[in-house]
Motif scaffolding. Structure first.
Motif, mmCIF file in Angstrom:
data_model
loop_
_atom_site.group_PDB
_atom_site.id
_atom_site.type_symbol
_atom_site.label_atom_id
_atom_site.label_comp_id
_atom_site.label_asym_id
_atom_site.label_seq_id
_atom_site.Cartn_x
_atom_site.Cartn_y
_atom_site.Cartn_z
ATOM 1 N N ARG A 1 38.511 61.088 11.719
ATOM 2 C CA ARG A 1 37.887 62.331 11.313
ATOM 3 C C ARG A 1 36.455 62.057 10.942
ATOM 4 O O ARG A 1 36.132 60.945 10.576
ATOM 5 C CB ARG A 1 38.628 62.919 10.120
ATOM 6 N N PRO A 2 35.583 62.979 10.908
ATOM 7 C CA PRO A 2 35.727 64.343 11.399
ATOM 8 C C PRO A 2 35.361 64.435 12.883
ATOM 9 O O PRO A 2 34.702 63.554 13.408
ATOM 10 C CB PRO A 2 34.708 65.108 10.558
ATOM 11 N N THR A 3 35.791 65.489 13.517
ATOM 12 C CA THR A 3 35.359 65.762 14.885
ATOM 13 C C THR A 3 34.161 66.696 14.827
ATOM 14 O O THR A 3 33.841 67.255 13.776
ATOM 15 C CB THR A 3 36.480 66.415 15.723
ATOM 16 N N PHE B 1 43.452 73.977 11.748
ATOM 17 C CA PHE B 1 43.716 72.680 12.375
ATOM 18 C C PHE B 1 42.900 72.499 13.659
ATOM 19 O O PHE B 1 43.158 71.640 14.479
ATOM 20 C CB PHE B 1 45.228 72.507 12.657
ATOM 21 N N LEU B 2 41.884 73.359 13.839
ATOM 22 C CA LEU B 2 41.022 73.272 15.027
ATOM 23 C C LEU B 2 40.222 71.974 15.104
ATOM 24 O O LEU B 2 39.999 71.473 16.211
ATOM 25 C CB LEU B 2 40.091 74.479 15.103
ATOM 26 N N GLY C 1 39.127 69.819 18.459
ATOM 27 C CA GLY C 1 38.010 68.929 18.172
ATOM 28 C C GLY C 1 38.090 67.607 18.905
ATOM 29 O O GLY C 1 37.087 67.095 19.415
ATOM 30 N N ASN C 2 39.277 67.029 18.976
ATOM 31 C CA ASN C 2 39.437 65.773 19.704
ATOM 32 C C ASN C 2 39.118 65.948 21.187
ATOM 33 O O ASN C 2 38.557 65.056 21.819
ATOM 34 C CB ASN C 2 40.863 65.228 19.531
ATOM 35 N N LEU C 3 39.476 67.084 21.736
ATOM 36 C CA LEU C 3 39.217 67.342 23.153
ATOM 37 C C LEU C 3 37.730 67.553 23.411
ATOM 38 O O LEU C 3 37.183 67.071 24.413
ATOM 39 C CB LEU C 3 40.028 68.542 23.622
ATOM 40 N N PRO D 1 49.417 63.256 13.685
ATOM 41 C CA PRO D 1 50.326 64.402 13.595
ATOM 42 C C PRO D 1 50.564 65.095 14.940
ATOM 43 O O PRO D 1 51.494 65.881 15.066
ATOM 44 C CB PRO D 1 49.642 65.347 12.607
ATOM 45 N N MET D 2 49.752 64.777 15.938
ATOM 46 C CA MET D 2 49.899 65.390 17.261
ATOM 47 C C MET D 2 50.594 64.444 18.246
ATOM 48 O O MET D 2 50.495 64.620 19.460
ATOM 49 C CB MET D 2 48.522 65.779 17.803
ATOM 50 N N ALA D 3 51.292 63.445 17.745
ATOM 51 C CA ALA D 3 51.938 62.453 18.608
ATOM 52 C C ALA D 3 52.935 63.117 19.559
ATOM 53 O O ALA D 3 53.617 64.079 19.209
ATOM 54 C CB ALA D 3 52.651 61.411 17.765
ATOM 55 N N VAL D 4 53.005 62.572 20.773
ATOM 56 C CA VAL D 4 53.970 63.028 21.766
ATOM 57 C C VAL D 4 55.328 62.426 21.398
ATOM 58 O O VAL D 4 55.447 61.203 21.259
ATOM 59 C CB VAL D 4 53.564 62.584 23.190
ATOM 60 N N GLU D 5 56.318 63.265 21.245
ATOM 61 C CA GLU D 5 57.646 62.772 20.884
ATOM 62 C C GLU D 5 58.364 62.229 22.107
ATOM 63 O O GLU D 5 58.332 62.836 23.172
ATOM 64 C CB GLU D 5 58.451 63.884 20.223
ATOM 65 N N ASP D 6 58.977 61.082 21.938
ATOM 66 C CA ASP D 6 59.736 60.411 22.985
ATOM 67 C C ASP D 6 58.947 60.382 24.303
ATOM 68 O O ASP D 6 59.391 60.852 25.355
ATOM 69 C CB ASP D 6 61.096 61.074 23.170
ATOM 70 N N ALA D 7 57.770 59.833 24.216
ATOM 71 C CA ALA D 7 56.801 59.881 25.314
ATOM 72 C C ALA D 7 57.285 59.195 26.590
ATOM 73 O O ALA D 7 56.999 59.666 27.692
ATOM 74 C CB ALA D 7 55.477 59.267 24.857
ATOM 75 N N VAL D 8 58.015 58.095 26.463
ATOM 76 C CA VAL D 8 58.505 57.412 27.666
ATOM 77 C C VAL D 8 59.527 58.292 28.374
ATOM 78 O O VAL D 8 59.448 58.491 29.597
ATOM 79 C CB VAL D 8 59.102 56.033 27.327
ATOM 80 N N ARG D 9 60.471 58.833 27.627
ATOM 81 C CA ARG D 9 61.480 59.705 28.248
ATOM 82 C C ARG D 9 60.822 60.920 28.890
ATOM 83 O O ARG D 9 61.206 61.347 29.975
ATOM 84 C CB ARG D 9 62.526 60.160 27.242
ATOM 85 N N ARG D 10 59.810 61.458 28.231
ATOM 86 C CA ARG D 10 59.093 62.615 28.787
ATOM 87 C C ARG D 10 58.545 62.281 30.168
ATOM 88 O O ARG D 10 58.678 63.055 31.116
ATOM 89 C CB ARG D 10 57.958 63.016 27.849
#
Length: 185
Positions: free
Chosen positions: A28-30, A40-41, A46-48, A146-155
């Motif tokens: 942080r910050p973006t 939460f922008l 902001g990261n994008l 907090p924006m982590a992709v859940e079960d990213a390998v399975r996805r």
């Protein structure tokens, strides 16, 4: 301060000489934080925005041309880069006096970067692959954010938009190639 500032020249030179993998992901910050800290922008967009700024400054600032051996991966699937690069090309064409030190249109540099798979949807993952190529995409999770992709390998393994060859590149082959010892096949 952006990454095309001369104070980073020694970092880029060393990274290129060493064959280092530079993964760009700030805390942080973006840049959005200064416009609005609400909703939460600063994180969700902001990261994008910051990844697109990183791409633009490395390209327009001449860093990618000055250090052709530089290996840079943009977190968050490159942020808005895949969506903004055509507009950046139009700007490059419309305002030649503002091209900085770049020698070609921004879209010609898309293939010089790597991008992680943090897209959250198959639709956006497919667009990323169609824009940059499966050989430029590496596995990513955004963990422990907090924006982590859940079960990213399975996805990725179950994604209907990936071919088996693309899946193989993203999950193993691209990183094996990137991190192969110098002189290895």
């Amino acid at each position: 301060l952006t990454y095309d500032h001369e104070m980073f020249d020694s970092v880029w030179a060393a990274a290129a000489d060493l064959g280092a993998f530079i993964f760009v992901h700030q805390g942080r910050p973006t840049s959005v934080t200064y416009r609005t800290p609400k909703y939460f922008l600063p994180n969700s967009i902001g990261n994008l925005v910051d990844r697109a700024l990183t791409f633009g400054c490395l390209v327009y600032g001449g860093v990618m041309d000055k250090y052709p051996g530089l290996t840079v991966c943009l977190a968050h699937a490159g942020g808005y880069v895949p969506y903004a690069v055509d507009r950046m090309d139009k700007g490059w064409q419309a305002r030649p006096q503002l091209r900085g030190r770049t020698v070609d249109r921004p879209s010609t540099y898309v293939g010089r970067f790597y991008y992680d798979t943090v897209t959250y949807t198959d639709r956006n993952l497919r667009m990323l692959l169609d824009m940059v190529g499966a050989d430029r995409v590496v596995f990513g999770t955004d963990w422990p954010a907090p924006m982590a992709v859940e079960d990213a390998v399975r996805r990725l393994r179950s994604s209907a938009v990936l071919t088996d060859a693309e899946r193989q590149l993203i999950l193993t082959d691209n990183t094996a190639r990137i991190f192969a010892p110098t002189g290895a096949d």
